[in-house]
Write an enzyme that holds these catalytic residues in place. Structure first.
Site, short mmCIF file in Angstrom:
data_model
loop_
_atom_site.label_atom_id
_atom_site.label_comp_id
_atom_site.label_asym_id
_atom_site.label_seq_id
_atom_site.Cartn_x
_atom_site.Cartn_y
_atom_site.Cartn_z
N GLY A 1 33.05 11.06 14.18
CA GLY A 1 31.61 11.44 14.59
C GLY A 1 30.86 9.94 14.20
N SER A 2 31.50 9.04 14.61
CA SER A 2 31.25 7.49 13.98
C SER A 2 30.20 6.97 15.14
CB SER A 2 31.61 6.69 14.01
OG SER A 2 32.79 5.85 14.54
N ASN A 3 30.30 8.06 16.46
CA ASN A 3 30.01 7.75 17.25
C ASN A 3 28.52 8.28 18.09
OD1 ASN A 3 30.88 5.53 20.10
ND2 ASN A 3 32.72 6.61 19.65
N MET B 1 38.54 16.52 21.36
CA MET B 1 39.70 16.78 22.24
C MET B 1 39.90 17.58 22.37
SD MET B 1 40.33 13.64 20.71
CE MET B 1 42.42 13.33 20.70
N ARG B 2 39.20 18.19 23.08
CA ARG B 2 39.17 19.56 24.41
C ARG B 2 39.22 19.01 25.63
NH1 ARG B 2 42.74 21.34 21.58
NH2 ARG B 2 42.89 23.18 22.96
N ASN C 1 31.30 10.76 28.37
CA ASN C 1 32.82 10.37 27.81
C ASN C 1 32.30 8.78 27.12
OD1 ASN C 1 34.81 11.60 25.92
ND2 ASN C 1 36.10 10.55 27.20
N HIS D 1 36.34 6.81 25.85
CA HIS D 1 37.80 6.46 25.74
C HIS D 1 38.06 5.16 25.50
CE1 HIS D 1 41.58 7.70 26.93
NE2 HIS D 1 41.51 6.82 27.51
C1 GRF Z 1 36.93 7.09 19.71
O1 GRF Z 1 37.06 5.83 19.26
C2 GRF Z 1 36.89 7.27 20.88
O2 GRF Z 1 36.83 6.65 21.95
C3 GRF Z 1 37.44 8.78 21.27
O3 GRF Z 1 37.24 9.12 20.13
C4 GRF Z 1 37.12 8.22 18.97
C5 GRF Z 1 35.56 9.42 18.15
O4 GRF Z 1 35.67 8.22 16.83
N1 GRF Z 1 36.86 9.30 22.26
P1 GRF Z 1 34.36 8.73 16.41
O5 GRF Z 1 34.57 10.48 16.10
O6 GRF Z 1 33.17 8.88 17.37
O7 GRF Z 1 34.19 7.81 15.15
#
Ligand code: GRF
Length: 202
Positions: free
Chosen positions: A21-23, A99-100, A116, A118
């Protein structure tokens, strides 16, 4: 109507996440710094162990577990997600480490309003293990991409990208750490400009 009195279209975000969940945290920080004029209505996660739950709860964001193992098809999973997104009045879906694979069901419900991130410079290295794919290929420049979600995995319209140099001794972990720094910059920025694009008066 006064601009300030108007409800901003698309500013109610629903985040789908499977991991740390860092994003999600970066998006929440951009909202609280007023770099992004939006609100996270709910975080949906599919893995009971996902750290994103705790991270979101600490920020006071509602979290809902929708475990894919409880559904017999991807379509049924998407229907459950749509119900929850509707309950929280979500207008824009943000996949942040979800991841789905999404189905036509979710895409029909939200159209172009699913984004999204990536960890590659698309269209290179779609799908899983994108960073390892880039290292195996031997590219010198890697990076990340924010895009609109379409039925084909990691293939929708590109909204934002950032490049990251690959260093001599990089491992998937060290490169991922530098890519994530860029992700945390470009994802909030891409969401902000997407919302502005939907309504250029904002
Ligand atoms: C990210 O690096 C993104 O590119 C990929 O999954 C990762 C999720 O990281 N799709 P986080 O859970 O947001 O830390």
């Amino acid at each position: 109507m006064l601009k300030s009195a108007r409800k901003k279209p698309c500013s109610c975000l629903g985040i789908l996440a499977s991991g740390s969940g860092s994003n999600m945290g970066a998006i929440a920080a951009a909202i609280s710094n007023r770099e992004l004029d939006a609100q996270i209505m709910v975080v949906i996660y599919n893995n009971p162990e996902a750290m994103v739950r705790e991270r979101a709860a600490k920020l006071g964001i509602p979290t809902v577990l929708i475990n894919h193992r409880d559904y017999s098809s991807r379509e049924d999973l998407d229907r459950a997600i749509i119900q929850t997104l509707a309950k929280y009045q979500v207008e824009l879906v943000i996949m942040a480490g979800w991841m789905r694979v999404v189905t036509q069901v979710l895409i029909e419900a939200f159209g172009d309003r699913i984004l999204n991130i990536h960890p590659s410079l698309l269209p290179s290295f779609r799908g899983t293990h994108a960073i390892q794919q880039a290292l195996d290929y031997g590219v010198k420049i890697a990076g990340c991409t924010v895009h609109i979600v379409s039925l084909e995995v990691d293939s929708g319209k590109i909204l934002e990208q950032a490049a990251v140099a690959v260093l001599e001794n990089d491992t998937a972990t060290s490169l991922q750490q530098r890519i994530q720094v860029q992700e945390h910059i470009i994802y909030p920025k891409a969401i902000a400009s997407f919302i502005r694009h939907i309504d250029p008066n904002i």
